[in-house]
Design an enzyme around this catalytic site. Structure first.
Site, PDB file in Angstrom:
ATOM      1  N   GLU B  50       0.871  -1.176   0.000  1.00  0.00           N
ATOM      2  CA  GLU B  50       0.000   0.000   0.000  1.00  0.00           C
ATOM      3  C   GLU B  50       0.899   1.214   0.000  1.00  0.00           C
ATOM      4  O   GLU B  50       1.764   1.350   0.869  1.00  0.00           O
ATOM      5  CB  GLU B  50      -0.880   0.022   1.256  1.00  0.00           C
ATOM      6  CG  GLU B  50      -2.124  -0.816   1.127  1.00  0.00           C
ATOM      7  CD  GLU B  50      -3.037  -0.646   2.327  1.00  0.00           C
ATOM      8  OE1 GLU B  50      -4.016  -1.385   2.401  1.00  0.00           O
ATOM      9  OE2 GLU B  50      -2.770   0.224   3.178  1.00  0.00           O
ATOM     10  N   ASP B  61      -5.942   9.532   9.801  1.00  0.00           N
ATOM     11  CA  ASP B  61      -4.614   9.061  10.180  1.00  0.00           C
ATOM     12  C   ASP B  61      -4.130   9.635  11.497  1.00  0.00           C
ATOM     13  O   ASP B  61      -4.395  10.788  11.832  1.00  0.00           O
ATOM     14  CB  ASP B  61      -3.608   9.401   9.073  1.00  0.00           C
ATOM     15  CG  ASP B  61      -3.758   8.462   7.890  1.00  0.00           C
ATOM     16  OD1 ASP B  61      -3.669   7.244   8.110  1.00  0.00           O
ATOM     17  OD2 ASP B  61      -3.996   8.945   6.765  1.00  0.00           O
ATOM     18  N   TYR B 176     -10.761  -4.286   3.116  1.00  0.00           N
ATOM     19  CA  TYR B 176      -9.861  -3.806   4.162  1.00  0.00           C
ATOM     20  C   TYR B 176     -10.694  -3.622   5.424  1.00  0.00           C
ATOM     21  O   TYR B 176     -11.509  -2.709   5.497  1.00  0.00           O
ATOM     22  CB  TYR B 176      -9.244  -2.481   3.704  1.00  0.00           C
ATOM     23  CG  TYR B 176      -8.130  -1.921   4.581  1.00  0.00           C
ATOM     24  CD1 TYR B 176      -8.192  -1.952   5.970  1.00  0.00           C
ATOM     25  CD2 TYR B 176      -7.014  -1.336   3.994  1.00  0.00           C
ATOM     26  CE1 TYR B 176      -7.171  -1.432   6.747  1.00  0.00           C
ATOM     27  CE2 TYR B 176      -5.985  -0.800   4.758  1.00  0.00           C
ATOM     28  CZ  TYR B 176      -6.069  -0.854   6.134  1.00  0.00           C
ATOM     29  OH  TYR B 176      -5.070  -0.320   6.906  1.00  0.00           O
TER      30      TYR B 176
END
Lengths: 413, 279
Positions: B50, B61, B176
């Site tokens: 990734e 994040d 995911y």
């Protein structure tokens, strides 16, 4: 672009105002946003919610706020027109949102969201704040209803809005200074979103402006629309007709949208939004997303944003912490593209001058945010006829700005 | 389509193990180091890569990946350069799948159609775009699928059974699973709960399920790998990288080995996570 039949029907079911708006959030937040949308729809249809809202606005916030004829500012600007050889000068009214409890329009929206959070059983409230006005309003309502309150604020804003930081702490809120990026409102919003994604089970995110993912832009607008609804009734009562123009400052754009929305389908009512031009648009150091930006996606919605050619978001600049944001609510972007509203800008310097002028002429110290709108009133009013009725949204009071303005003017306090 | 991804996950499954998916940020701390690292990852044991597309405002994040993106941007990383790195990687590696991970605005500004053409031509296999939920599928997901790029969706602890079909509908390549409600690199997921969640998702889809967010150590990776088709490690690699930078945040000779050593340890752990199946 085609002119729609009505400017007041948006957004569509997916939260779009034309191409703007939407729900650009991480999957973790998506179920929460759908829950919120449903809870808000249910609340809107519930007379008990409306009754609670109305009572809170009247007895706690202190509404309705006055619509005040600013006689000396009007006279002053007519003098300016006369000096330029013109028989003009619009009649200026202030919508006195600065008289609300907590000192700005922000409380209108926060009351609505906090009552919603209570209905949803969420005990913990988070908020982002720039100037601190939304943070103070959120901390206030959380104190009133016994809810835990965490406010994210850019570290730069923490230092330039010290009085509001102290107020929030006094009200029992935790203020988290955000050190990321330019340490202003955008970074505070990123951090609030990170908190929300982490504390999904008990936390309600109380967004302070008409931005973010659907349903926030529409919901916050609905809560703020009381400003325009009152203005409409008050102007009819005082002048027997609707105003000729409306003008308000824009960061995210909630005070402006609240004033504008009830008038969008009155085509003869001219509408001006005033963005923060900072050191001037050509300097690149400004917060005027519509004037100096282009459509992009940030903080859950598509809207005009300041950015570079690689799609990286630019740092905004404004003397006013409340306008220091590189985006704008998506409905404003749509009103801009459809031409229904006109968006102009005022520099730091112009706002500072208007701040002082209005303090001396009207005995009202405006916040630096509405001082941007007042700066354009100073410019526009002398060019308009004397029977032109102009309403400026005095969205907040300037007490919080006193230390910053004193420093700029070279006075130690 | 997305044959590299399918082939790789199938190969891992045949070996009776989960795939190790490694995340690094493109251009961190600089173009040359980042490209060298990209090229070194497969030999170190990465099964799928990734590659993070830096963005100024990475809302999902944690601090490690935020800082990595800012280091890359400071050194001039752009979407154009990120695609160029994938192209350079493909000159020597035609089998390791590369998935670009990031946020929508840089892609939107690059231009969706042009981006898909250029990404495909560069050798990109799939996209993970954090701020594009199924409700916005018309933006990039459907055009990506039409262009032959996998659009890999995130499923999260807040995605309930009722919503899962919506999330899985246009997903390709793999799913995911975000193991925690939170940001990257934050809390450590509970392996048992993750295994249950993976089973729940697999009841709805034949696609492989990789698990990420909060997986840091070889032991944690092994625990997750026991019950998933893939394990994603990102922030821990970024932390290893950052730990080798000099005071001006420049790369040092220790930078690439620090990351590849951790990748090797993770790969060994993932390979040994299911001893019964491996025999």
């Amino acid at each position: 672009m085609n002119t729609p039949n009505s400017f007041r029907t948006g957004p569509d079911e997916n939260g779009h105002f034309g191409m703007f708006g939407g729900r650009f959030v991480a999957e973790t937040l998506m179920p929460l946003i759908l829950d919120l949308e449903k809870a808000y729809q249910d609340a809107k249809a519930d007379p008990a919610y409306k009754a609670e809202m109305d009572a809170g606005l009247k007895h706690y916030v202190g509404r309705p706020s006055p619509l005040y004829f600013a006689e000396r500012l009007t006279e002053h600007l007519r003098g300016v027109a006369a000096a330029e050889g013109r028989d003009g000068g619009a009649k200026i009214y202030f919508k006195r949102e600065e008289l609300n409890h907590t000192g700005s329009h922000k409380v209108n929206n926060v009351l609505g969201q906090i009552l919603l959070a209570r209905r949803m059983g969420k005990p913990r409230i988070i908020a982002e704040t720039g100037a601190g006005q939304h943070g103070v309003a959120t901390a206030t309502l959380c104190a009133r209803y016994g809810l835990k309150c965490v406010v994210y604020m850019g570290a730069l804003d923490v230092s330039r809005q010290a009085p509001n930081v102290f107020r929030m702490k006094m009200l029992g809120a935790e203020v988290v200074p955000v050190q990321a990026g330019a340490r202003t409102l955008k970074d505070a919003m990123n951090e609030a979103l990170r908190d929300w994604v982490t504390n999904v089970h008990d936390t309600f995110y109380c967004i302070g402006t008409v931005a973010g993912p659907h349903p926030y832009p529409a919901m916050v607008r609905d809560f703020q629309s009381i400003i325009g609804h009152e203005t409409r009734a008050q102007m009819l009562e005082q002048e027997g007709r609707l105003p000729d123009s409306l003008i308000a400052c824009i960061g995210g754009g909630s005070n402006a949208m609240g004033l504008f929305h009830p008038f969008l389908d009155d085509p003869h009512v001219k509408i001006w939004g005033v963005e923060a031009a900072g050191h001037g648009i050509p300097s690149g150091q400004h917060a005027a997303s519509l004037t100096g930006g282009r459509p992009g996606v940030l903080h859950g919605n598509r809207t005009y944003l300041l950015m570079d050619d690689d799609g990286q978001i630019a740092e905004a600049h404004s003397i006013s912490a409340g306008l220091d944001y590189p985006g704008i609510g998506p409905e404003h972007s749509w009103l801009h593209d459809t031409g229904r509203a006109s968006y102009i800008s005022a520099t730091d310097e112009e706002a500072l001058a208007a701040f002082q002028l209005v303090s001396r002429l009207e005995g009202i110290i405006p916040a630096l945010e509405p001082a941007h709108a007042l700066a354009k009133v100073v410019e526009l009013a002398p060019t308009l006829p004397k029977d032109h009725l102009m309403v400026v949204n005095l969205s907040g009071r300037g007490d919080k700005d006193i230390p910053q303005v004193a420093e700029i003017l070279g006075t130690r306090i | 389509m997305s044959s590299r991804l399918t082939t790789r996950f199938e190969a891992c499954a045949r070996e009776g193990r989960a795939a190790l998916v490694t995340f690094v940020t493109a251009g961190d701390p600089d173009y040359d180091t980042s490209l060298a690292l990209l090229k070194a990852l497969p030999a170190a044991g990465a099964d799928v890569i990734e590659f993070g597309v830096p963005f100024t405002d990475p809302m999902a994040d944690g601090p490690a990946i935020q800082a990595a993106g800012l280091r890359a941007l400071k050194n001039g990383q752009t979407v154009v350069k990120t695609l160029a790195m994938v192209r350079a990687f493909r000159e020597t590696d035609s089998t390791t799948p590369v998935v670009l991970m990031g946020y929508y605005n840089p892609v939107y500004i690059y231009g969706v159609e042009r981006f898909l053409v250029d990404a495909k031509a560069a050798g990109v296999d799939g996209l993970v775009v954090v701020d594009l939920p199924p409700e916005e599928d018309n933006e990039l997901c459907l055009p990506a699928l039409a262009a032959g790029l996998a659009f890999i969706r995130l499923a999260t602890p807040t995605t309930d059974d009722k919503r899962l079909p919506t999330v899985l509908k246009n997903t390709a390549g793999f799913v995911y699973y975000v193991s925690i409600a939170g940001i990257t690199g934050a809390a450590t997921p509970d392996a048992d709960r993750v295994t249950q969640a993976v089973a729940r998702i697999k009841a709805h889809t034949p696609l492989p399920v990789a698990v990420g967010f909060g997986v840091r150590t070889p032991a944690q990776a092994a625990a997750i790998a026991a019950g998933a088709d893939g394990v994603v490690v990102g922030s821990a690699l970024i932390d290893a990288l950052r730990g080798t930078l000099d005071t001006e945040e420049k790369a040092t000779p220790a930078t690439i080995p620090a990351v590849t050593q951790l990748v090797s340890a993770l790969a060994t752990a993932v390979r040994n996570a299911r001893p019964a199946a491996a025999e």
